[in-house]
Design an enzyme around this catalytic site. Structure first.
Site, PDB file in Angstrom:
ATOM      1  N   LYS A  73       0.843  -1.188   0.000  1.00  0.00           N
ATOM      2  CA  LYS A  73       0.000   0.000   0.000  1.00  0.00           C
ATOM      3  C   LYS A  73       0.883   1.245   0.000  1.00  0.00           C
ATOM      4  O   LYS A  73       2.037   1.193   0.432  1.00  0.00           O
ATOM      5  CB  LYS A  73      -0.914   0.006   1.222  1.00  0.00           C
ATOM      6  N   LYS A  74       0.322   2.349  -0.457  1.00  0.00           N
ATOM      7  CA  LYS A  74       1.083   3.591  -0.501  1.00  0.00           C
ATOM      8  C   LYS A  74       1.522   4.033   0.895  1.00  0.00           C
ATOM      9  O   LYS A  74       2.627   4.491   1.101  1.00  0.00           O
ATOM     10  CB  LYS A  74       0.258   4.693  -1.175  1.00  0.00           C
ATOM     11  N   VAL A  75       0.629   3.885   1.869  1.00  0.00           N
ATOM     12  CA  VAL A  75       0.939   4.256   3.238  1.00  0.00           C
ATOM     13  C   VAL A  75       0.933   2.987   4.071  1.00  0.00           C
ATOM     14  O   VAL A  75      -0.068   2.271   4.117  1.00  0.00           O
ATOM     15  CB  VAL A  75      -0.081   5.275   3.804  1.00  0.00           C
TER      16      VAL A  75
END
Length: 348
Positions: free
Chosen positions: A342-344
């Site tokens: 995931k991006k974060v």
């Protein structure tokens, strides 16, 4: 040259514009943080980050100690979040780095140290983020939205902010003149994309490599290793060129892939010696350098423009971003959406 059919490729190519925007819009806030550090007699730097941002923190450690003479430590956020420990800091600038500004553990370090009276700042690409709200002096990358999962333009703009801040802390405005040339140098690195794309085909079946650098470019070894793992699922192992000689070099045999960052500067002579030894062992050498002497030792030379050594991590990494992207395409991967990521990433 391939059209920008992915977010990652588009964002790699946007880096000259992103750096230019940062230089136009953010240096006053960097100067304000530098002024606060002098007023509060800051004598050390304490850095909190994760992932790609932690590689920017490694760059900050080298620069702050080399240029400003400031002892610098990389925080282990779990000391604060898992063990609830108190770290006794005095006259420190506590700097968080998070492209998203949502790294909960790094934010917790900032929160606690600000409450204890330390000067706090941060580097983030979102000036409305929780990290920006926590730090007393937020600095913004000005990179624009980054839609690909692998960080590219937010990484180089983070390095640029680190460099600008250290130049300010050291009272070295001359260094900012070099920084203003980085958009052009990055554009020159991007001009080699077609050659890089052609050379990626050779490594279609590569599944393991080491990535090596010395000194201020150690962050590039770490970041390149991460990008290759994210986008092509390689087992890529980053090392200091010096540490590599203390045992890990035993893995190198005929055809073993070794990626070297070896631009001009203080680290160059030892990297040249290392490249010679690896070549003698039969290694497959991919070398990022501005020196023909070094590139002549490479199986796959990856040229970069000549730049001052302290800025070479901002430019050399762009070459490996392009290589990582095109290698992923050769392998049939989707570099925008690496599996299971995931991006974060939330850690605490």
């Amino acid at each position: 040259m391939e059209a920008a059919s992915s977010f990652m490729l588009s964002e790699i190519r946007e880096q000259p514009e992103a750096l230019t925007r940062l230089l136009e819009q953010e240096l006053d806030r960097v100067a304000a943080l530098g002024a606060a550090a002098r007023e509060r007699e800051v004598s050390m730097l304490f850095l909190a980050a994760r992932g790609t941002s932690d590689h920017a923190a490694v760059y900050a450690k080298y620069l702050a100690e080399i240029v400003a003479g400031l002892p610098t430590a990389l925080a282990a956020p779990s000391v604060f979040t898992l063990y609830d420990a108190t770290v006794r800091l005095s006259h420190a600038l506590v700097l968080g780095i998070s492209q998203s500004g949502k790294a909960a553990d790094a934010i917790e370090v900032l929160r606690r140290e600000r409450e204890s009276g330390q000067l706090t700042g941060c580097i983030t690409n979102d000036e409305t983020s929780p990290m920006a709200q926590t730090a007393e002096f937020p600095l913004c990358c000005r990179a624009g939205e980054e839609r690909s999962l692998p960080a590219t333009k937010t990484y180089t703009t983070s390095l640029a902010l680190v460099y600008a801040l250290v130049a300010n802390l050291a009272g070295r405005p001359d260094l900012l003149e070099d920084l203003r040339r980085t958009p052009d140098w990055v554009a020159q690195a991007l001009a080699g994309e077609e050659q890089i794309a052609d050379r990626a085909e050779r490594y279609r079946y590569m599944d393991e490599c080491v990535v090596l650098a010395r000194g201020v470019n150690q962050c590039s070894a770490l970041e390149a290793g991460l990008k290759l793992s994210e986008t092509s699922y390689l087992r890529s192992h980053p090392y200091s060129g010096a540490d590599f000689l203390h045992g890990p070099i035993a893995v190198v045999g005929e055809g073993y892939p070794c990626i070297l960052f070896a631009p001009s500067g203080r680290g160059y002579p030892t990297m040249l010696d290392l490249a010679t030894e690896l070549r003698d062992r039969g290694a497959e050498l991919l070398i990022v350098s501005d020196q023909d002497e070094m590139l002549s030792r490479a199986t796959t030379p990856l040229p970069m423009p000549p730049v001052p050594e302290l800025l070479s991590p901002l430019v050399g990494i762009v070459v490996l971003q392009l290589f990582a992207y095109h290698l992923a395409r050769v392998k049939g991967r989707d570099p925008d959406r690496p599996r299971g990521l995931k991006k974060v990433t939330h850690t605490f």
